[in-house]
Design a protein around this motif. Structure first.
Motif, short mmCIF file in Angstrom:
data_model
loop_
_atom_site.label_atom_id
_atom_site.label_comp_id
_atom_site.label_asym_id
_atom_site.label_seq_id
_atom_site.Cartn_x
_atom_site.Cartn_y
_atom_site.Cartn_z
N GLY A 103 -3.11 105.00 -63.45
CA GLY A 103 -1.80 104.54 -62.95
C GLY A 103 -2.08 103.86 -61.66
N PHE A 104 -3.18 104.01 -60.87
CA PHE A 104 -3.31 103.26 -59.66
C PHE A 104 -4.01 102.18 -59.92
CE2 PHE A 104 -5.10 102.59 -55.42
CZ PHE A 104 -4.00 102.69 -54.52
N ILE A 105 -5.18 102.34 -60.48
CA ILE A 105 -6.16 101.23 -60.40
C ILE A 105 -5.88 100.07 -61.54
CG2 ILE A 105 -8.60 100.70 -61.19
CD1 ILE A 105 -9.32 103.37 -60.10
N LEU A 106 -5.55 100.32 -62.72
CA LEU A 106 -5.27 99.33 -63.71
C LEU A 106 -4.05 98.27 -63.19
CD1 LEU A 106 -5.63 101.12 -67.16
CD2 LEU A 106 -7.13 99.62 -65.97
N PRO A 107 -2.98 98.63 -62.69
CA PRO A 107 -2.19 97.76 -62.13
C PRO A 107 -2.51 96.73 -61.25
CG PRO A 107 -1.02 99.85 -62.17
CD PRO A 107 -2.29 99.97 -62.37
N ILE A 108 -3.67 96.98 -60.21
CA ILE A 108 -4.21 96.31 -59.12
C ILE A 108 -5.07 95.24 -60.08
CG2 ILE A 108 -5.84 96.26 -57.28
CD1 ILE A 108 -4.55 98.98 -56.50
N VAL A 109 -5.75 95.93 -60.99
CA VAL A 109 -6.92 94.92 -61.70
C VAL A 109 -6.04 94.11 -62.47
CG1 VAL A 109 -8.64 94.99 -63.63
CG2 VAL A 109 -8.53 96.63 -61.77
N ASN A 110 -4.97 94.43 -63.20
CA ASN A 110 -4.18 93.32 -63.75
C ASN A 110 -3.33 92.55 -62.92
OD1 ASN A 110 -4.77 93.85 -66.69
ND2 ASN A 110 -4.04 96.00 -66.22
N ALA A 111 -3.09 92.86 -61.92
CA ALA A 111 -2.48 91.77 -60.97
C ALA A 111 -3.54 90.79 -60.69
CB ALA A 111 -1.85 92.51 -59.45
N VAL A 112 -4.71 91.21 -60.22
CA VAL A 112 -5.65 90.05 -59.88
C VAL A 112 -5.88 89.09 -61.29
CG1 VAL A 112 -8.14 89.78 -59.55
CG2 VAL A 112 -6.91 91.56 -58.14
N LYS A 113 -5.98 89.54 -62.34
CA LYS A 113 -5.77 88.89 -63.63
C LYS A 113 -5.02 88.00 -63.80
CE LYS A 113 -8.61 91.67 -66.64
NZ LYS A 113 -8.78 92.14 -68.01
N ALA A 114 -3.66 88.46 -63.40
CA ALA A 114 -2.46 87.69 -63.50
C ALA A 114 -2.46 86.71 -62.67
CB ALA A 114 -1.36 88.59 -63.35
N SER A 115 -2.96 86.76 -61.26
CA SER A 115 -2.81 85.57 -60.36
C SER A 115 -3.92 84.74 -60.77
CB SER A 115 -3.41 86.31 -59.19
OG SER A 115 -4.52 86.73 -58.95
N ASN A 116 -5.09 85.00 -61.78
CA ASN A 116 -5.97 84.04 -62.22
C ASN A 116 -5.59 83.44 -63.16
OD1 ASN A 116 -7.72 84.66 -60.09
ND2 ASN A 116 -8.85 86.20 -60.93
N GLY A 117 -4.54 83.85 -63.85
CA GLY A 117 -3.96 83.11 -65.14
C GLY A 117 -4.41 83.99 -66.43
N GLU A 118 -5.01 85.10 -66.07
CA GLU A 118 -5.70 85.73 -67.52
C GLU A 118 -4.59 86.60 -68.08
OE1 GLU A 118 -9.32 87.65 -66.44
OE2 GLU A 118 -9.89 86.04 -64.93
N SER A 119 -4.82 87.12 -69.35
CA SER A 119 -4.15 88.04 -69.97
C SER A 119 -4.36 89.36 -69.64
CB SER A 119 -4.29 87.89 -71.42
OG SER A 119 -3.86 86.92 -72.31
N PRO A 120 -3.36 90.34 -69.69
CA PRO A 120 -3.51 91.60 -69.08
C PRO A 120 -4.12 92.49 -69.99
CG PRO A 120 -1.29 91.51 -70.08
CD PRO A 120 -1.87 90.07 -69.89
N SER A 121 -4.63 93.45 -69.72
CA SER A 121 -5.47 94.47 -70.52
C SER A 121 -5.52 95.79 -69.81
CB SER A 121 -7.09 94.03 -70.81
OG SER A 121 -7.66 94.18 -69.71
N TYR A 122 -4.56 96.67 -70.53
CA TYR A 122 -4.41 98.15 -69.93
C TYR A 122 -5.27 98.86 -70.81
CZ TYR A 122 -1.16 96.75 -66.51
OH TYR A 122 -0.38 96.24 -65.42
N PHE A 123 -5.95 99.98 -70.29
CA PHE A 123 -6.81 100.76 -71.25
C PHE A 123 -5.84 102.09 -71.71
CE2 PHE A 123 -9.72 104.62 -70.93
CZ PHE A 123 -10.40 104.30 -71.94
N MET A 124 -6.06 102.40 -72.85
CA MET A 124 -5.49 103.60 -73.57
C MET A 124 -3.69 103.36 -73.60
SD MET A 124 -7.69 106.98 -72.36
CE MET A 124 -6.41 107.87 -73.08
N THR A 125 -3.46 102.15 -73.98
CA THR A 125 -2.09 101.97 -73.89
C THR A 125 -1.61 101.75 -75.47
OG1 THR A 125 -2.39 100.53 -71.98
CG2 THR A 125 -0.55 100.22 -73.38
N ILE A 126 -0.40 102.60 -75.67
CA ILE A 126 0.09 102.82 -77.07
C ILE A 126 0.92 101.54 -77.15
CG2 ILE A 126 1.70 104.23 -78.41
CD1 ILE A 126 0.39 106.60 -77.09
N LYS A 127 1.10 100.67 -77.87
CA LYS A 127 2.20 99.65 -78.01
C LYS A 127 3.31 100.24 -78.62
CE LYS A 127 -1.01 95.71 -78.30
NZ LYS A 127 -1.32 94.41 -78.62
#
Length: 120
Positions: free
Chosen positions: A93-117
């Motif tokens: 819960g601490f690491i993945l939002p930071i990683v995906n914020a960097v991805k979002a700022s680079n224009g990439e799609s988000p990818s969260y580990f072990m997420t139920i849709k």
């Protein structure tokens, strides 16, 4: 003369990154990691390009974390395995939002580990 209602969709990678980083509010205030991204997503999903995809990923991730916490609490009685689950949820819960914020700022799609849709 016909007027066609066209909505202006803008690209705002900064708002996408901030939306991911608002999940960290629960570490500061104790709440808000689901509510604030939900408000941002619902208010700008039609106005910002990619917000719908990122918002759904964030909400699914937060609901999944809540479910993992609910499962981990009774599992503490089973040889302490729930403590490992709670530690894992805290780290993810601490690491993945930071990683995906960097991805979002680079224009990439988000990818969260072990997420139920829950929301597709």
């Amino acid at each position: 003369m016909e007027v066609i209602n066209q909505k202006a969709v803008r690209t705002d990678n900064t708002l996408l990154a901030v939306t991911h980083l608002t999940q960290l509010l629960s570490y500061v205030t104790g709440f808000g990691s689901l509510i604030i991204p939900l408000i941002i997503w619902l208010s700008s999903k039609d106005k910002v390009e990619g917000m719908n995809e990122h918002g759904k990923a964030i909400i699914n991730f937060q609901i999944s974390l809540i479910l993992y916490i609910i499962i981990s609490i009774p599992a503490i009685l089973l040889l302490g395995l729930g403590i490992l689950g709670l530690i894992g949820v805290g780290i993810l819960g601490f690491i993945l939002p930071i990683v995906n914020a960097v991805k979002a700022s680079n224009g990439e799609s988000p990818s969260y580990f072990m997420t139920i849709k829950f929301i597709s």
